[in-house]
Design a protein around this motif. Sequence first.
Motif, PDB file in Angstrom:
ATOM      1  N   ASP A 145       0.835  -1.205   0.000  1.00 34.12           N
ATOM      2  CA  ASP A 145       0.000   0.000   0.000  1.00 34.12           C
ATOM      3  C   ASP A 145       0.871   1.258   0.000  1.00 34.12           C
ATOM      4  O   ASP A 145       0.565   2.242  -0.689  1.00 34.12           O
ATOM      5  N   GLY A 146       1.959   1.227   0.788  1.00 41.76           N
ATOM      6  CA  GLY A 146       2.846   2.375   0.846  1.00 41.76           C
ATOM      7  C   GLY A 146       3.525   2.652  -0.478  1.00 41.76           C
ATOM      8  O   GLY A 146       3.653   3.804  -0.899  1.00 41.76           O
ATOM      9  N   LEU A 147       3.949   1.594  -1.167  1.00 47.04           N
ATOM     10  CA  LEU A 147       4.569   1.759  -2.483  1.00 47.04           C
ATOM     11  C   LEU A 147       3.575   2.331  -3.488  1.00 47.04           C
ATOM     12  O   LEU A 147       3.926   3.175  -4.323  1.00 47.04           O
ATOM     13  N   ARG A 148       2.326   1.885  -3.405  1.00 48.54           N
ATOM     14  CA  ARG A 148       1.293   2.419  -4.298  1.00 48.54           C
ATOM     15  C   ARG A 148       1.074   3.907  -4.030  1.00 48.54           C
ATOM     16  O   ARG A 148       0.952   4.710  -4.959  1.00 48.54           O
ATOM     17  N   MET A 149       1.035   4.283  -2.739  1.00 45.58           N
ATOM     18  CA  MET A 149       0.839   5.691  -2.396  1.00 45.58           C
ATOM     19  C   MET A 149       1.992   6.543  -2.902  1.00 45.58           C
ATOM     20  O   MET A 149       1.782   7.674  -3.372  1.00 45.58           O
ATOM     21  N   LEU A 150       3.208   6.010  -2.818  1.00 45.10           N
ATOM     22  CA  LEU A 150       4.362   6.753  -3.324  1.00 45.10           C
ATOM     23  C   LEU A 150       4.246   6.983  -4.828  1.00 45.10           C
ATOM     24  O   LEU A 150       4.555   8.069  -5.331  1.00 45.10           O
ATOM     25  N   ASP A 151       3.811   5.954  -5.555  1.00 46.38           N
ATOM     26  CA  ASP A 151       3.624   6.097  -6.998  1.00 46.38           C
ATOM     27  C   ASP A 151       2.585   7.167  -7.316  1.00 46.38           C
ATOM     28  O   ASP A 151       2.773   7.992  -8.214  1.00 46.38           O
ATOM     29  N   GLU A 152       1.480   7.160  -6.564  1.00 46.54           N
ATOM     30  CA  GLU A 152       0.421   8.161  -6.789  1.00 46.54           C
ATOM     31  C   GLU A 152       0.935   9.564  -6.477  1.00 46.54           C
ATOM     32  O   GLU A 152       0.624  10.525  -7.181  1.00 46.54           O
ATOM     33  N   TRP A 153       1.717   9.670  -5.398  1.00 50.12           N
ATOM     34  CA  TRP A 153       2.240  10.980  -4.992  1.00 50.12           C
ATOM     35  C   TRP A 153       3.104  11.603  -6.079  1.00 50.12           C
ATOM     36  O   TRP A 153       3.063  12.806  -6.316  1.00 50.12           O
TER      37      TRP A 153
END
Length: 215
Positions: A145-153
């Motif tokens: 989930d954290g990696l996905r959020m980083l990509d979105e950011w």
Amino acid sequence: MAVALHGNLRDFGIAEVFQLIGQQRKTGMLVVGEGNDAVFLSFDDGRVVAGGPTGQESEGGHLTRDQLRDLVSESGRSARPIPDLLVSSGRMEPAVLEEVQDLLTRETVFDIMRRKSGEFHFSAEPIVHDTPPERLLGAEQILMDGLRMLDEWQTFSAAVPSEDAVFRRVGSLESSRALAQSGGDDRLDQVERVLKLIDGRLSVRRVIDLSRIGT
């Protein structure tokens, strides 16, 4: 209190820390950073229980700092957790409190994922909580989930140079609703919630907190 793991994120990445906690099904407290910059994540059997700042409770956009100080003092006198006091005093409904706590945990994960350096330590210790096991996420799941959020950011971080920035709304709510229609009702609700908070006075950080959507 035994420290099971200690190091610096420059040498031992947070992904490796999460994987170790998850694979070994550790129970305890992970603290990242020092002083006012420190945040924590608590784990039970390798699954995330809660997260937030250490040494203080987050206001989450719902309390003034004076109210928060009063609650901290009352919590110290009565030995009752601040979440219990929030609900019993009527300041926050249980469902809203649960939403805020879940959001704070996700925000803490996102905060930690963005850090490239800083001390961390994991202490093996009992974690007391009443969260049902089915609501706890595994350490490896929060890593994904954290990696996905980083990509979105990365897709819009250049447009938001600082969380202290203040934006004003351009255009109408109607035009923004039309653009968000394809995303479904949840997306439309989020767009409206954010746009109503953008008033030329609130900072980005304040909009994030009050919207309860997440960074």
